[in-house]
Design a protein around this motif. Structure first.
Motif, PDB file in Angstrom:
ATOM      1  N   VAL A 122      -6.236  -4.555 -12.161  1.00  0.00           N
ATOM      2  CA  VAL A 122      -5.164  -3.562 -12.121  1.00  0.00           C
ATOM      3  C   VAL A 122      -5.651  -2.216 -12.646  1.00  0.00           C
ATOM      4  O   VAL A 122      -5.324  -1.159 -12.096  1.00  0.00           O
TER       5      VAL A 122
ATOM      6  N   ALA B 117      -7.596  -0.723  -9.855  1.00  0.00           N
ATOM      7  CA  ALA B 117      -6.712  -0.385  -8.744  1.00  0.00           C
ATOM      8  C   ALA B 117      -5.870   0.853  -9.050  1.00  0.00           C
ATOM      9  O   ALA B 117      -5.685   1.723  -8.180  1.00  0.00           O
ATOM     10  N   LEU B 118      -5.359   0.965 -10.258  1.00  0.00           N
ATOM     11  CA  LEU B 118      -4.599   2.161 -10.633  1.00  0.00           C
ATOM     12  C   LEU B 118      -5.467   3.410 -10.537  1.00  0.00           C
ATOM     13  O   LEU B 118      -5.021   4.460 -10.059  1.00  0.00           O
TER      14      LEU B 118
ATOM     15  N   ILE C  13      -0.455  -5.464  -6.035  1.00  0.00           N
ATOM     16  CA  ILE C  13      -1.437  -4.390  -5.897  1.00  0.00           C
ATOM     17  C   ILE C  13      -1.442  -4.018  -4.423  1.00  0.00           C
ATOM     18  O   ILE C  13      -1.692  -4.884  -3.569  1.00  0.00           O
ATOM     19  N   CYS C  14      -1.135  -2.775  -4.102  1.00  0.00           N
ATOM     20  CA  CYS C  14      -1.053  -2.416  -2.688  1.00  0.00           C
ATOM     21  C   CYS C  14      -1.246  -0.918  -2.493  1.00  0.00           C
ATOM     22  O   CYS C  14      -1.195  -0.126  -3.436  1.00  0.00           O
TER      23      CYS C  14
ATOM     24  N   ASN D 254      -5.791 -10.425 -14.321  1.00  0.00           N
ATOM     25  CA  ASN D 254      -5.502  -9.236 -13.522  1.00  0.00           C
ATOM     26  C   ASN D 254      -5.588  -7.903 -14.248  1.00  0.00           C
ATOM     27  O   ASN D 254      -5.455  -6.861 -13.614  1.00  0.00           O
TER      28      ASN D 254
ATOM     29  N   ALA E 175      -8.190  -8.503  -5.388  1.00  0.00           N
ATOM     30  CA  ALA E 175      -7.809  -7.144  -5.771  1.00  0.00           C
ATOM     31  C   ALA E 175      -8.836  -6.114  -5.305  1.00  0.00           C
ATOM     32  O   ALA E 175      -8.480  -5.032  -4.829  1.00  0.00           O
TER      33      ALA E 175
ATOM     34  N   HIS F 277      -0.751   1.330  -5.774  1.00  0.00           N
ATOM     35  CA  HIS F 277       0.480   0.941  -6.451  1.00  0.00           C
ATOM     36  C   HIS F 277       0.249  -0.398  -7.137  1.00  0.00           C
ATOM     37  O   HIS F 277      -0.223  -1.355  -6.505  1.00  0.00           O
ATOM     38  N   CYS F 278       0.595  -0.487  -8.411  1.00  0.00           N
ATOM     39  CA  CYS F 278       0.514  -1.739  -9.165  1.00  0.00           C
ATOM     40  C   CYS F 278       1.806  -1.906  -9.941  1.00  0.00           C
ATOM     41  O   CYS F 278       2.214  -0.997 -10.681  1.00  0.00           O
ATOM     42  N   SER F 279       2.455  -3.036  -9.784  1.00  0.00           N
ATOM     43  CA  SER F 279       3.704  -3.285 -10.498  1.00  0.00           C
ATOM     44  C   SER F 279       3.994  -4.776 -10.520  1.00  0.00           C
ATOM     45  O   SER F 279       3.311  -5.577  -9.867  1.00  0.00           O
TER      46      SER F 279
ATOM     47  N   PHE G 106       2.769 -10.037  -9.784  1.00  0.00           N
ATOM     48  CA  PHE G 106       2.408  -8.626  -9.681  1.00  0.00           C
ATOM     49  C   PHE G 106       2.100  -8.288  -8.226  1.00  0.00           C
ATOM     50  O   PHE G 106       1.928  -9.170  -7.377  1.00  0.00           O
TER      51      PHE G 106
ATOM     52  N   SER H 266       4.269   0.443  -0.459  1.00  0.00           N
ATOM     53  CA  SER H 266       4.800  -0.198  -1.670  1.00  0.00           C
ATOM     54  C   SER H 266       6.307  -0.436  -1.571  1.00  0.00           C
ATOM     55  O   SER H 266       6.791  -1.507  -1.967  1.00  0.00           O
TER      56      SER H 266
END
Length: 248
Positions: free
Chosen positions: A199, A202-203, A231-232, A195, A173, A208-210, A229, A237
């Motif tokens: 996350v 990263a947010l 993370i990108c 995570n 991540a 993008h996190c989903s 999940f 995304s």
């Protein structure tokens, strides 16, 4: 009043992540302990130190940790620390640098203060200070050191991405946060402690996190299993969500 010390939540998360990392580095000192033994001692000592620090500084908050029994009414608490004292125990035991410490405070299921330390690399990422990830795309996808999952293979194929193999979840991540990779797609099953802090960082970095189906990631569930999940970088995304929705 949830605090039992004047330190802010963000400062405490970062201090715990950094301090636990120093303890873990000390345990590996001069290879006096190796293999499974160093991993077992690392997990236990990092957990003991972190739990004691949290009792001292946030005595009213609930805690969910990989290395502690999940008891009581943690899932109905509003403030919950989600901890992985040593993410990547196998990497740590092998003497590599791809392991991490995860510390996150969630409020109503959302990470509001998070820190990830990569002690062997001398790096600490904290959600209140992390820069926005806006550099040029690399065309790289972070994957397990064992290779692709079904969905990450679909993303790599559909988007024409090269793969970089990285050990722990936190290290993968943070490769995206740092700008060394554009995405980390996971579908092999994890738990919330694997995570949550990554996350949260990263947010804060604007990534993008989903979940794989695009739903928001919600923490502090009664059963803390987290099957998948993404993370990108936000600019890819939609393409990644399309790829995992129809990988064939």
């Amino acid at each position: 009043m949830h605090q039992s010390s004047p330190m802010s939540d963000a400062d405490l998360a970062a201090a715990i992540a950094e301090g636990a990392g120093e303890i873990l580095l000390g345990i590996r000192h001069r290879d006096l302990l190796t293999g499974h033994l160093v991993g077992d001692v690392g997990d236990a000592m990092a957990q003991a130190w972190i739990s004691t620090v949290l009792r001292r500084h946030r005595s009213r908050d609930a805690v969910l940790s990989e290395e502690a029994e999940d008891v009581g009414d943690r899932s109905v608490a509003d403030r919950v620390w989600i901890i992985d004292p040593l993410d990547g125990t196998s990497e740590y035991s092998m003497g590599t640098s791809d392991w991490a410490v995860h510390v996150a405070l969630t409020v109503d299921g959302e990470p509001v203060a998070a820190a990830v330390s990569l002690p062997a690399k001398g790096e600490v990422f904290r959600s209140d200070e992390v820069p926005v990830a806006d550099g040029p795309l690399t065309g790289r996808l972070a994957v397990s050191r064992f290779g692709h999952s079904y969905h990450s293979a679909a993303v790599a194929d559909r988007l024409g991405m090269d793969t970089v193999r990285i050990g722990s979840a936190g290290a993968k991540a943070m490769a995206v946060v740092r700008g060394d990779a554009d995405a980390y797609v996971h579908s092999g099953g994890q738990f919330e402690w694997d995570n949550c802090a990554p996350v949260g960082v990263a947010l804060a970095a604007g990534l993008h996190c989903s979940r794989l189906d695009g739903r928001p990631i919600v923490y502090n569930n009664p059963q803390p299993y987290m099957p998948d999940f993404i993370i990108c970088r936000p600019e890819i995304s939609e393409a990644i969500l399309d790829a995992v929705a129809s990988p064939w």
